[in-house]
Design a protein around this motif. Structure first.
Motif, mmCIF file in Angstrom:
data_model
loop_
_atom_site.group_PDB
_atom_site.id
_atom_site.type_symbol
_atom_site.label_atom_id
_atom_site.label_comp_id
_atom_site.label_asym_id
_atom_site.label_seq_id
_atom_site.Cartn_x
_atom_site.Cartn_y
_atom_site.Cartn_z
ATOM 1 N N TYR A 65 0.875 -1.178 0.000
ATOM 2 C CA TYR A 65 0.000 0.000 0.000
ATOM 3 C C TYR A 65 0.912 1.228 0.000
ATOM 4 O O TYR A 65 1.972 1.219 0.649
ATOM 5 N N VAL A 66 0.472 2.305 -0.672
ATOM 6 C CA VAL A 66 1.255 3.543 -0.688
ATOM 7 C C VAL A 66 0.323 4.721 -0.380
ATOM 8 O O VAL A 66 -0.758 4.842 -0.977
ATOM 9 N N VAL A 67 0.748 5.562 0.564
ATOM 10 C CA VAL A 67 -0.004 6.776 0.920
ATOM 11 C C VAL A 67 0.962 7.949 0.817
ATOM 12 O O VAL A 67 2.039 7.926 1.433
ATOM 13 N N ASP A 68 0.595 8.978 0.029
ATOM 14 C CA ASP A 68 1.464 10.135 -0.182
ATOM 15 C C ASP A 68 0.760 11.372 0.390
ATOM 16 O O ASP A 68 -0.369 11.683 -0.006
ATOM 17 N N LEU A 69 1.432 12.054 1.309
ATOM 18 C CA LEU A 69 0.803 13.143 2.067
ATOM 19 C C LEU A 69 1.208 14.497 1.489
ATOM 20 O O LEU A 69 2.391 14.846 1.454
ATOM 21 N N HIS A 70 0.200 15.240 1.042
ATOM 22 C CA HIS A 70 0.418 16.538 0.388
ATOM 23 C C HIS A 70 -0.382 17.633 1.096
ATOM 24 O O HIS A 70 -1.191 17.373 1.981
ATOM 25 N N ALA A 71 -0.200 18.868 0.608
ATOM 26 C CA ALA A 71 -1.068 20.010 0.942
ATOM 27 C C ALA A 71 -0.999 20.926 -0.276
ATOM 28 O O ALA A 71 -0.462 20.542 -1.319
ATOM 29 N N GLY A 72 -1.519 22.130 -0.153
ATOM 30 C CA GLY A 72 -1.599 22.995 -1.325
ATOM 31 C C GLY A 72 -0.323 23.740 -1.670
ATOM 32 O O GLY A 72 -0.284 24.458 -2.672
ATOM 33 N N GLY A 73 0.732 23.591 -0.839
ATOM 34 C CA GLY A 73 1.953 24.345 -1.099
ATOM 35 C C GLY A 73 1.766 25.820 -0.806
ATOM 36 O O GLY A 73 0.777 26.234 -0.200
ATOM 37 N N ARG A 74 2.717 26.639 -1.265
ATOM 38 C CA ARG A 74 2.673 28.059 -0.922
ATOM 39 C C ARG A 74 1.571 28.812 -1.646
ATOM 40 O O ARG A 74 1.125 29.856 -1.179
ATOM 41 N N SER A 75 1.117 28.293 -2.793
ATOM 42 C CA SER A 75 0.199 29.084 -3.607
ATOM 43 C C SER A 75 -1.262 28.666 -3.500
ATOM 44 O O SER A 75 -2.144 29.395 -3.942
ATOM 45 N N MET A 76 -1.544 27.471 -2.932
ATOM 46 C CA MET A 76 -2.919 26.969 -2.914
ATOM 47 C C MET A 76 -3.297 26.561 -1.490
ATOM 48 O O MET A 76 -2.436 26.227 -0.673
ATOM 49 N N HIS A 77 -4.610 26.557 -1.216
ATOM 50 C CA HIS A 77 -5.117 25.973 0.024
ATOM 51 C C HIS A 77 -6.206 24.978 -0.344
ATOM 52 O O HIS A 77 -7.041 25.263 -1.202
ATOM 53 N N THR A 78 -6.165 23.824 0.289
ATOM 54 C CA THR A 78 -7.151 22.787 -0.021
ATOM 55 C C THR A 78 -7.982 22.470 1.217
ATOM 56 O O THR A 78 -7.521 22.632 2.349
ATOM 57 N N ALA A 79 -9.212 21.988 0.979
ATOM 58 C CA ALA A 79 -9.948 21.309 2.037
ATOM 59 C C ALA A 79 -9.170 20.041 2.378
ATOM 60 O O ALA A 79 -8.264 19.644 1.645
ATOM 61 N N CYS A 80 -9.496 19.405 3.498
ATOM 62 C CA CYS A 80 -8.860 18.118 3.807
ATOM 63 C C CYS A 80 -9.554 17.044 2.991
ATOM 64 O O CYS A 80 -10.719 16.736 3.223
ATOM 65 N N LEU A 130 -12.999 28.441 0.248
ATOM 66 C CA LEU A 130 -13.102 27.004 0.483
ATOM 67 C C LEU A 130 -14.416 26.688 1.183
ATOM 68 O O LEU A 130 -14.804 27.408 2.112
ATOM 69 N N GLY A 131 -15.078 25.638 0.768
ATOM 70 C CA GLY A 131 -16.322 25.209 1.414
ATOM 71 C C GLY A 131 -17.557 25.833 0.802
ATOM 72 O O GLY A 131 -18.660 25.303 0.965
ATOM 73 N N ASP A 132 -17.404 26.966 0.096
ATOM 74 C CA ASP A 132 -18.570 27.579 -0.551
ATOM 75 C C ASP A 132 -19.094 26.658 -1.657
ATOM 76 O O ASP A 132 -18.320 25.939 -2.288
#
Ligand code: ZN
Length: 299
Positions: A103-118, A239-241
């Motif tokens: 199994y492989v799980v890769d953990l990311h986020a939006g970096g400096r330029s983006m914001h993501t929901a979880c 986000l969320g709208d």
């Protein structure tokens, strides 16, 4: 020398957990370091491989790409052992780590330029049983949203793609962004990695579903908004709208010509905003938003 932790005991599956694929995304980098201290090898059945800084030069530079060759490692898999430094790292991860993982799980986020929901995300496999096994892994991570993609425009060289081609369950998780990290986003990540260890049968325990079951959603083909020009982007929604088809979602101001009317950007299809650009200065072609919609029955 890049940090790599392997905890192996007895018989059982092998889980590969990655963070720092992009150097300016921090939840995975922190959670995997915490996990390395918390996990007692006697409680493990199988193997856990933790790579908290997949692209170490990018992590040290707080950037998406490596400063050594200006490459995004997540476009280089399966890598090239005779290539540039980032291609060599990708090759090591593919040849030595992915090959032995179940199994492989890769953990990311939006970096400096983006914001993501979880949210977690996966692609559909040709074999329904592999899709179902990966869906169960995604639900076990216990973030509010799980995206199921049939296809994506930009998959060549992704870690996702090469793991999926081997038929192994793969999820990527997006946990925030804007180049920041919060106690909440780290707590969600810690809960998720503990849950997948239990789900895979490597550690005994209960899965903590957090705020409730994961909603399985999809991104419609017209659910992306891309910058039509260089400029300063003014967002209208957050986000969320929930946005309607054709709704104006922001406008682009000319940097040097404020006498020109800003270019209003509309979204083609509606949905819930799960990712948005969070810095103003923007270049033609940058992603500004994308939205997700609940998938109908028949996943
Ligand atoms: Zn990333």
């Amino acid at each position: 020398m890049a940090p790599l932790i392997s905890i192996k005991n007895g018989d059982g599956p092998c889980l590969l957990l990655g963070g720092g694929n992009h150097g300016d995304e921090f939840e995975g980098q922190i959670a995997l370091r915490n996990l390395a201290h918390e996990l007692n090898p006697n409680d493990v059945s199988g193997q856990v491989i933790l790579v908290p800084a997949i692209n170490l030069p990018a992590v040290l530079n707080n950037s998406r790409c490596s400063p050594l060759d200006d490459k995004n490692i997540n476009r280089l898999f399966p890598g090239d052992r005779h290539g540039t430094i980032t291609e060599k790292i990708a090759s090591f991860i593919y040849d030595e780590l992915v090959q032995r993982a179940d199994y492989v799980v890769d953990l990311h986020a939006g970096g400096r330029s983006m914001h993501t929901a979880c949210y977690a995300q996966m692609h559909r496999y040709e074999e329904p049983e592999k899709t179902n096994a990966t869906l169960e892994l995604m639900k076990a991570f216990a973030v509010p949203i799980g995206l199921l993609y049939d296809t994506e425009p930009d998959v060549h060289g992704n870690l996702d793609t090469v793991v999926e081609e081997l038929g192994k369950p793969f999820i990527a998780v997006e946990l925030g962004g804007s180049g920041t990290v919060s106690p909440q986003s780290v707590a969600i990540t810690m809960r998720g990695v503990h849950n997948v260890l239990v789900h895979c049968g490597i550690v005994r325990g209960q899965i903590d579903q957090g705020e409730g079951p994961t909603a399985i959603m999809g991104v419609p083909s017209g659910g992306f908004v891309i910058a039509e020009d260089h400029g300063i982007f003014e967002p209208f929604v957050d986000l969320g709208d929930v946005v309607e088809p054709g709704q104006p979602v922001g406008q682009m101001h000319s940097v040097q010509r404020p006498d020109r009317k800003p270019i209003v950007h509309h979204i083609e299809e509606g949905g819930q905003v799960i990712c948005r650009r969070t810095i103003g200065l923007t270049t033609h072609g940058d992603y500004l938003y994308f939205v997700a919609v609940p998938l109908d029955a028949g996943i």
